[in-house]
Design an enzyme around this catalytic site. Structure first.
Site, PDB file in Angstrom:
ATOM      1  CD  GLU A  15       0.027  -1.569   3.097  1.00 53.45           C
ATOM      2  OE1 GLU A  15       0.110  -1.689   3.979  1.00 53.45           O
ATOM      3  OE2 GLU A  15      -0.379  -2.313   1.996  1.00 53.45           O
ATOM      4  CB  SER A  29       8.398  -7.727   8.472  1.00 51.17           C
ATOM      5  OG  SER A  29       6.640  -8.492   8.850  1.00 51.17           O
ATOM      6  CB  CYS A  75      15.606  -9.046   2.408  1.00 52.07           C
ATOM      7  SG  CYS A  75      15.476  -9.839   0.899  1.00 52.07           S
ATOM      8  CD  GLU A  80      14.830  -7.112   7.673  1.00 50.41           C
ATOM      9  OE1 GLU A  80      15.289  -7.471   6.473  1.00 50.41           O
ATOM     10  OE2 GLU A  80      13.378  -7.147   8.170  1.00 50.41           O
TER      11      GLU A  80
END
Length: 485
Positions: free
Chosen positions: A177, A227, A282, A376
């Site tokens: 989004e 995630s 990532c 992360e």
């Protein structure tokens, strides 16, 4: 508002959704409102599913040699529209123009691989007994779905679009989004390339649509990138409904730097790996483990980091919330005793004061129990830990729950092999800061960086997007029957 209201793409045309609930699409570069994105409902998803169901019989029966002709044309159109698509990627995601161009170039490479699929899925045939043949063939799954993240608005959708569709499936794509605009351009290019109506459908929305995709009985498989927290939820929900699912999550990639590493090359690689795409990938280097005497390399990493300037060769992070979260990690590490060698907090870019920028940040003397060493961060931050031995460094790397990538910087081939064999990661680099495999080699991590079997790109994706059918044929009854027939 710079662009018109975002619309779904269903059955070959752009359509308004049934809901009036919208979310703003904000450019991270300057905080400007780019568009409004309506949040689709389950009814909007159903419309897309029905379009895909109608298209599937004809598309799946089209020979693959003909299906990939669409992607030869699509590749050409990507090349023709490279700069325009890259500009939109940069605008809605915040990455630099050069990074956005590289992203679209990767889309072209992914599409090029898809055009080779007829050669890669040719079935095997063997005469297993007198007059008896066994044959294998790859059969499309049907209607499949792909849920993609904000950090690569064009590339990650193209991890799935060319392969899943060329292999005969009809695809429903749910963009982030935060970055729904680039995928609209991709849909237009595919339609211009000759993709039949209903084969690709785009449904915009938030978590409501993610849940609806996981629950829908007519969707056979789901791929997800995002995630680890959400990847786990999507995997569990999709497989609970007996779907095939491949969900890629987050990462905490470690770079092991040995004293004999080439100082200049290593420093450049470390700095580029931690700051590329503002650290929002990532495969970014998030933790560096210095083994022994590496102060001279750390000094050079800081020098390289200071050459990276927000708004020039460093893009914005995706939102104000992301900026605040990243800076909180830095402040917390400092309070716990880590040393901030290069500080990227509080950055503003002249003329873009409402942009969400974080400067490159180098944190030294981090301990393995700190949040910056374990979690992360998804920003241009490198946390440096110190060890005396390689085995101690490997214990730190192995203990982290993620497993996307790990790299070693050394000039000792034996030591490089020792570390590569023992690192707990799906993608390994030797003197490479971002060890992303190139096609036809597949992308995919280990541990909590991936849920499901197989990889999302390259040859491994064939097994995910198809089922293997085995046929045994005999036309000579006069030969009689034995145990092989």
């Amino acid at each position: 508002m710079k662009y018109e209201r975002v619309r779904n793409f269903v059955n070959g045309s752009f359509k308004e959704v049934s809901s009036q609930r919208t979310l703003p699409v904000i450019s991270p570069t300057d905080g400007s409102l780019l568009a409004e994105m309506p949040c689709s409902t389950a009814a909007d998803l159903e419309e897309a599913v029905q379009a895909a169901k109608a298209a599937f019989p004809g598309w799946s029966k089209t020979p693959i040699k003909e299906r990939v002709q669409v992607f030869f044309r699509y590749k050409y159109l990507l090349e023709q529209h490279l700069q325009g698509l890259a500009a939109l990627v940069s605008e809605e995601n915040g990455k630099t123009m050069s990074e956005a161009v590289a992203e679209v170039e990767k889309c072209i490479e992914l599409t090029e691989f898809a055009t080779s699929l007829p050669q890669l899925i040719a079935g095997e045939v063997l005469e297993v007994s007198a007059g008896v043949e066994c044959r294998t063939s790859h059969v499309p799954l049907g209607i499949v779905a792909s849920i993609v993240p904000f950090n690569f608005p064009a590339m990650v959708p193209n991890w799935t679009i060319p392969n899943a569709i060329a292999l005969g499936n009809c695809l429903i794509m749910k963009p982030s989004e935060k970055v729904p605009l680039s995928l609209g351009i991709i849909a237009r290019l595919l339609k211009e390339a000759g993709l039949p109506n209903g084969v690709l459908n785009i449904v915009n929305g938030d978590s409501e649509i993610v849940n609806a995709i996981c629950d829908h009985p007519d969707i056979a498989a789901v791929s997800f990138v995002g995630s680890t927290k959400i990847a786990r939820i999507v995997y569990q929900r999709a497989t609970q409904h007996l779907k095939r699912c491949l969900a890629l999550g987050g990462a905490k990639n470690h770079l092991l730097v040995l004293p004999d590493a080439k100082p200049g090359m290593t420093a450049q690689n470390v700095a580029a790996s931690m700051s590329g795409c503002a650290g929002q990938r990532c495969m970014a280097a998030s933790a560096m483990i210095g083994v022994g005497a590496v102060d001279h390399i750390v000094d050079l990493v800081c020098e390289e980091a200071r050459k990276i300037v927000p708004g020039q060769n460093l893009g914005a992070v995706i939102s104000k919330e992301s900026k605040e979260r990243i800076e909180k990690y830095i402040t917390e590490a400092e309070a716990q005793g880590a040393r901030i060698l290069v500080d990227g907090r509080g950055v503003q870019v002249a003329g873009k004061e409402n942009g969400t920028y974080v400067g490159p940040t180098v944190i030294d003397y981090v301990t393995a129990d700190m949040a910056v060493a374990q979690e992360e961060i998804f920003g241009p931050v490198i946390s440096i830990m110190r060890t005396e031995t390689v085995d101690e460094a490997l214990r730190i790397e192995n203990a982290n729950p993620y497993g996307n990538a790990a790299s070693v910087f050394t000039q000792n081939g034996g030591m490089a092999r020792y570390i590569a064999e023992r690192a707990s990661a799906g993608m390994i680099g030797v003197n490479v800061g971002v060890p992303v495999p190139r096609e036809p080699f597949s992308f995919g991590g280990w541990n909590e960086s991936k849920f499901g079997v197989g990889d999302i790109t390259g040859k491994s994706s064939i097994e995910f997007w198809t089922r293997l059918k085995k046929s045994t044929t005999k036309w000579n009854p006069e030969e009689g029957v034995n145990w092989m027939s």
